[in-house]
Design a protein around this motif. Structure first.
Motif, PDB file in Angstrom:
ATOM      1  N   ALA A  91      43.334 -10.018 -10.020  1.00 54.62           N
ATOM      2  CA  ALA A  91      42.168  -9.976  -9.398  1.00 54.62           C
ATOM      3  C   ALA A  91      41.266  -8.946  -9.267  1.00 54.62           C
ATOM      4  O   ALA A  91      41.668  -7.960 -10.025  1.00 54.62           O
ATOM      5  N   PRO A  92      40.012  -9.468  -9.567  1.00 52.76           N
ATOM      6  CA  PRO A  92      38.796  -8.145  -9.312  1.00 52.76           C
ATOM      7  C   PRO A  92      38.800  -7.268  -8.813  1.00 52.76           C
ATOM      8  O   PRO A  92      39.375  -7.415  -7.108  1.00 52.76           O
ATOM      9  N   ALA A  93      38.256  -5.826  -9.215  1.00 55.33           N
ATOM     10  CA  ALA A  93      38.761  -4.822  -8.482  1.00 55.33           C
ATOM     11  C   ALA A  93      37.585  -4.249  -8.251  1.00 55.33           C
ATOM     12  O   ALA A  93      36.918  -3.249  -7.337  1.00 55.33           O
ATOM     13  N   GLY A  94      36.265  -5.145  -8.417  1.00 56.51           N
ATOM     14  CA  GLY A  94      34.847  -4.483  -8.527  1.00 56.51           C
ATOM     15  C   GLY A  94      34.043  -4.832  -7.152  1.00 56.51           C
ATOM     16  O   GLY A  94      34.794  -5.986  -6.439  1.00 56.51           O
ATOM     17  N   GLY A  95      32.541  -4.733  -6.834  1.00 51.96           N
ATOM     18  CA  GLY A  95      32.134  -5.159  -6.244  1.00 51.96           C
ATOM     19  C   GLY A  95      31.474  -6.829  -6.136  1.00 51.96           C
ATOM     20  O   GLY A  95      32.214  -7.199  -7.329  1.00 51.96           O
ATOM     21  N   PRO A  96      31.071  -6.757  -4.991  1.00 51.04           N
ATOM     22  CA  PRO A  96      30.447  -8.799  -5.162  1.00 51.04           C
ATOM     23  C   PRO A  96      29.454  -8.214  -6.883  1.00 51.04           C
ATOM     24  O   PRO A  96      28.763  -7.011  -7.308  1.00 51.04           O
TER      25      PRO A  96
ATOM     26  N   GLY B 251      38.280 -12.315  -0.047  1.00 49.04           N
ATOM     27  CA  GLY B 251      37.531 -12.267  -0.196  1.00 49.04           C
ATOM     28  C   GLY B 251      36.911 -11.585  -1.396  1.00 49.04           C
ATOM     29  O   GLY B 251      35.475 -12.372  -2.181  1.00 49.04           O
ATOM     30  N   THR B 252      37.212 -12.139  -2.662  1.00 51.05           N
ATOM     31  CA  THR B 252      37.135 -12.765  -4.218  1.00 51.05           C
ATOM     32  C   THR B 252      36.968 -14.709  -4.343  1.00 51.05           C
ATOM     33  O   THR B 252      37.486 -15.678  -3.386  1.00 51.05           O
TER      34      THR B 252
ATOM     35  N   TYR C 106      36.918 -14.115  -9.924  1.00 53.89           N
ATOM     36  CA  TYR C 106      37.895 -13.316 -11.280  1.00 53.89           C
ATOM     37  C   TYR C 106      37.291 -13.481 -12.937  1.00 53.89           C
ATOM     38  O   TYR C 106      36.550 -14.064 -13.007  1.00 53.89           O
ATOM     39  N   GLY C 107      38.216 -13.720 -13.777  1.00 49.82           N
ATOM     40  CA  GLY C 107      37.360 -13.078 -15.470  1.00 49.82           C
ATOM     41  C   GLY C 107      37.826 -14.189 -15.612  1.00 49.82           C
ATOM     42  O   GLY C 107      37.884 -14.488 -17.083  1.00 49.82           O
ATOM     43  N   ALA C 108      38.359 -15.542 -15.299  1.00 46.67           N
ATOM     44  CA  ALA C 108      38.589 -16.858 -15.780  1.00 46.67           C
ATOM     45  C   ALA C 108      37.908 -17.535 -14.891  1.00 46.67           C
ATOM     46  O   ALA C 108      37.945 -17.713 -13.593  1.00 46.67           O
ATOM     47  N   TYR C 109      38.106 -18.895 -15.531  1.00 46.54           N
ATOM     48  CA  TYR C 109      37.926 -20.334 -14.480  1.00 46.54           C
ATOM     49  C   TYR C 109      39.020 -21.359 -14.887  1.00 46.54           C
ATOM     50  O   TYR C 109      39.697 -21.189 -15.711  1.00 46.54           O
ATOM     51  N   LEU C 110      38.884 -22.021 -13.307  1.00 49.96           N
ATOM     52  CA  LEU C 110      40.105 -23.261 -13.376  1.00 49.96           C
ATOM     53  C   LEU C 110      40.063 -24.231 -13.744  1.00 49.96           C
ATOM     54  O   LEU C 110      38.685 -25.088 -13.487  1.00 49.96           O
ATOM     55  N   LEU C 111      40.153 -25.501 -14.431  1.00 48.27           N
ATOM     56  CA  LEU C 111      40.042 -26.585 -14.762  1.00 48.27           C
ATOM     57  C   LEU C 111      40.685 -27.547 -13.601  1.00 48.27           C
ATOM     58  O   LEU C 111      42.438 -27.515 -14.086  1.00 48.27           O
TER      59      LEU C 111
END
Length: 273
Positions: free
Chosen positions: A62-67, A119-120, A192-197
């Motif tokens: 999961a991303p740990a940074g902000g918006p 919220g991610t 997230y650092g990738a996308y979903l196909l």
């Protein structure tokens, strides 16, 4: 016969031949590594089609940074993993990826952020749609985004290389390549650092969408280069040996013919002789 090989000229030729052959072998080894790497990618693509869907957390952190920030990229062995996740689509931040070809037609892939309970968000490639009348660049009519909770099943796709600028056209985000980090900067949540196909969706996806095909890498081209470079290395060594043998035979007078004597040009013998 072969003592001439110790001369500076022949020693230099030998050194040059050995260096050239070594370079060719190394190039062949490099192509062999690329062949193995691409073969592994193809195997992961095939495995992703067959495997049961795993929770998203098993493939992506999961991303740990902000918006506006993107999470870590997936591990290499997690790319093409089939996962499932639930959330709510954000129809206000649809991303159109232009210049995409399916069935020999140029159109758009439609990425929609799926906002999770924490919220991610995860970018989901819902499929391909044709452009509006007027040309391949005319913005398409995008089917309505499902409201409420949505469960998706798809394969993890790493961010694309060479991603360029992201711009807004007629109120919609638009890009040529899917660069997750670049897209994340335009979105109001961590991504997230990738996308979903997308493979499956509940409720069902609109039939206007066409599934985006996944092409296998051309690993056999790399294997052909392996054979080519190694064959060149053998040919270089063989060529040196062949030239050296020809020179040795020439020096020994083997295989050479003497100049024929023109008897007609000889003076005729005298009658007294």
């Amino acid at each position: 016969m072969y003592r001439f090989l110790l001369s500076p000229r022949w020693l230099g030729a030998l050194a040059l031949t050995l260096v050239a052959s070594a370079v060719m072998v190394l190039l062949g080894n490099w192509q062999l590594d690329r062949y193995r790497g691409r073969t592994e990618i193809n195997e992961r693509i095939d495995a992703g089609l067959r495997m049961a869907a795993a929770p998203l957390a098993e493939a992506l952190r999961a991303p740990a940074g902000g918006p506006g920030t993107a999470g870590p990229a997936p591990a290499e062995d997690k790319v093409w993993t089939r996962v499932t996740v639930s959330g709510r689509y954000d129809p206000t931040n649809i991303v159109l990826v232009r210049g995409r070809t399916v069935d020999s037609r140029v159109g758009f892939e439609v990425l929609t952020p799926l906002v999770l309970a924490d919220g991610t968000a995860l970018l989901v490639d819902r499929g391909w749609v044709p452009p509006a009348p007027g040309g391949a660049m005319a913005q398409p009519t995008v089917p309505a985004t499902p409201t409420g909770d949505v469960t998706v099943v798809g394969r993890v796709h790493e961010t694309e290389s060479g991603a360029g600028a992201v711009n807004r056209r007629d109120g919609r985000l638009e890009t040529r390549r899917v660069g997750v980090s670049q897209l994340a900067r335009e979105l109001p949540y961590p991504v997230y650092g990738a996308y979903l196909l997308l493979d499956e969706q509940t409720p069902a996806a609109d039939p206007v969408f066409k599934a985006v095909p996944v092409g296998h890498t051309n690993n056999w081209q790399n294997f052909g280069y392996v054979v080519q470079w190694w064959l060149f290395a053998v040919m270089a060594l063989f060529g040196y040996g062949w030239v050296a043998r020809r020179e040795a035979r020439r020096a020994a007078g083997i295989g050479t013919t003497s100049t024929p004597v023109d008897r007609a040009a000889e003076p005729a013998p005298s009658a007294s002789g």
